[in-house]
Scaffold this active site. Sequence first.
Site, PDB file in Angstrom:
ATOM      1  N   VAL A 197       0.862  -1.189   0.000  1.00 60.29           N
ATOM      2  CA  VAL A 197       0.000   0.000   0.000  1.00 60.29           C
ATOM      3  C   VAL A 197       0.894   1.234   0.000  1.00 60.29           C
ATOM      4  O   VAL A 197       1.759   1.384   0.881  1.00 60.29           O
ATOM      5  CB  VAL A 197      -0.883   0.030   1.268  1.00 60.29           C
ATOM      6  CG1 VAL A 197      -1.798   1.258   1.265  1.00 60.29           C
ATOM      7  CG2 VAL A 197      -1.700  -1.256   1.391  1.00 60.29           C
ATOM      8  N   TYR A 237      -5.508  18.706  -9.872  1.00 60.12           N
ATOM      9  CA  TYR A 237      -5.838  17.505  -9.090  1.00 60.12           C
ATOM     10  C   TYR A 237      -6.923  16.700  -9.823  1.00 60.12           C
ATOM     11  O   TYR A 237      -6.790  15.483  -9.991  1.00 60.12           O
ATOM     12  CB  TYR A 237      -6.323  17.937  -7.701  1.00 60.12           C
ATOM     13  CG  TYR A 237      -6.715  16.803  -6.793  1.00 60.12           C
ATOM     14  CD1 TYR A 237      -5.757  16.014  -6.157  1.00 60.12           C
ATOM     15  CD2 TYR A 237      -8.062  16.515  -6.554  1.00 60.12           C
ATOM     16  CE1 TYR A 237      -6.130  14.981  -5.306  1.00 60.12           C
ATOM     17  CE2 TYR A 237      -8.437  15.488  -5.709  1.00 60.12           C
ATOM     18  CZ  TYR A 237      -7.472  14.718  -5.084  1.00 60.12           C
ATOM     19  OH  TYR A 237      -7.846  13.690  -4.250  1.00 60.12           O
ATOM     20  N   SER A 263      -5.465  15.021 -12.795  1.00 60.11           N
ATOM     21  CA  SER A 263      -4.620  13.874 -12.429  1.00 60.11           C
ATOM     22  C   SER A 263      -5.485  12.672 -12.072  1.00 60.11           C
ATOM     23  O   SER A 263      -5.173  11.532 -12.431  1.00 60.11           O
ATOM     24  CB  SER A 263      -3.680  14.229 -11.264  1.00 60.11           C
ATOM     25  OG  SER A 263      -4.383  14.329 -10.037  1.00 60.11           O
TER      26      SER A 263
END
Length: 249
Positions: A12, A158, A161
């Site tokens: 992770v 953002y 993306s």
Amino acid sequence: MSILLAGKLALVTGAGSGIGREVCRVLAREGANVVAADQNIKTAQETVASLTGTEHIALHINVEDRSSVETAFKDVTKQFSKPPTIIVNSAGIVRNTLLMKHDDSNFDDIINVNLKGTFLVMQTAVKAMIEGNATKNSSIINISSIAARGRHIGVSTYSASKAGVIAMTKTASLEFGQFGIRVNAVLPGFIDTPMTADISDEEREMFKKNVSLQRTGKPEEVAEVIVFLASDRSSYINGASIEVTGGLN
Ligand code: NAP
């Protein structure tokens, strides 16, 4: 109670905080061994210290840097004598700025962590899985955002993306399905983590009004969906983008 992920090795990113940390907790609860990877090794170590079970490690990774990502996968594969077959891309950053005030370095930072980072981790992970003959029943989960739908002011890069993450997830699922690797994206709404801690009460209240459950989400509510996608319970879900927003209008 059945354990969903016994014997699985999971990696992770962004594991030192927020959603990534909760994903580690739920993965460990379900029997997986967890590699908690973050650019902040101290917070990754704190995550590991909080997990049930013993075979978990903290690892430094800078997802925007190819050599850091490759070194991380090499080290994990060596230490566990196999590559991780559950990959969760949770590392991410946000900068709230109007498009007209957004400078090049903000733009590059966001794209490099959120989009290039997801690319580098997926590519390196799949290479390691193929080399280790460990592609069957593997699962990659990329954290996008509901912002990818482009409905919020001040997060243009953002949003772009995260829209890129959805598109890349879909394409990757088409390319990797033949090996038995599934790739899916999760699109959280407003989740209470350090990333959203600075948002004003006023904005938070406004956001809640647009959510049919009338509240913000908890990181564990995203983590449970991710762990479902990591498990064989979701064995026919591939290339999907799943919204976890409490019903955002
Ligand atoms: P968070 O609490 O800020 O956690 C993000 C973690 O990623 C931090 O530990 C951060 O380290 C790490 N990180 C940042 N850049 C990195 C890099 N280059 N390499 C490795 N690790 C890096 O954020 P979160 O809320 O859990 O968000 C997790 C993911 O969910 C992100 O992709 C975010 O965009 C997405 N998401 C969040 C929400 C929300 O409402 N919280 C909504 C939609 C989507 P530092 O602390 O050192 O920066």
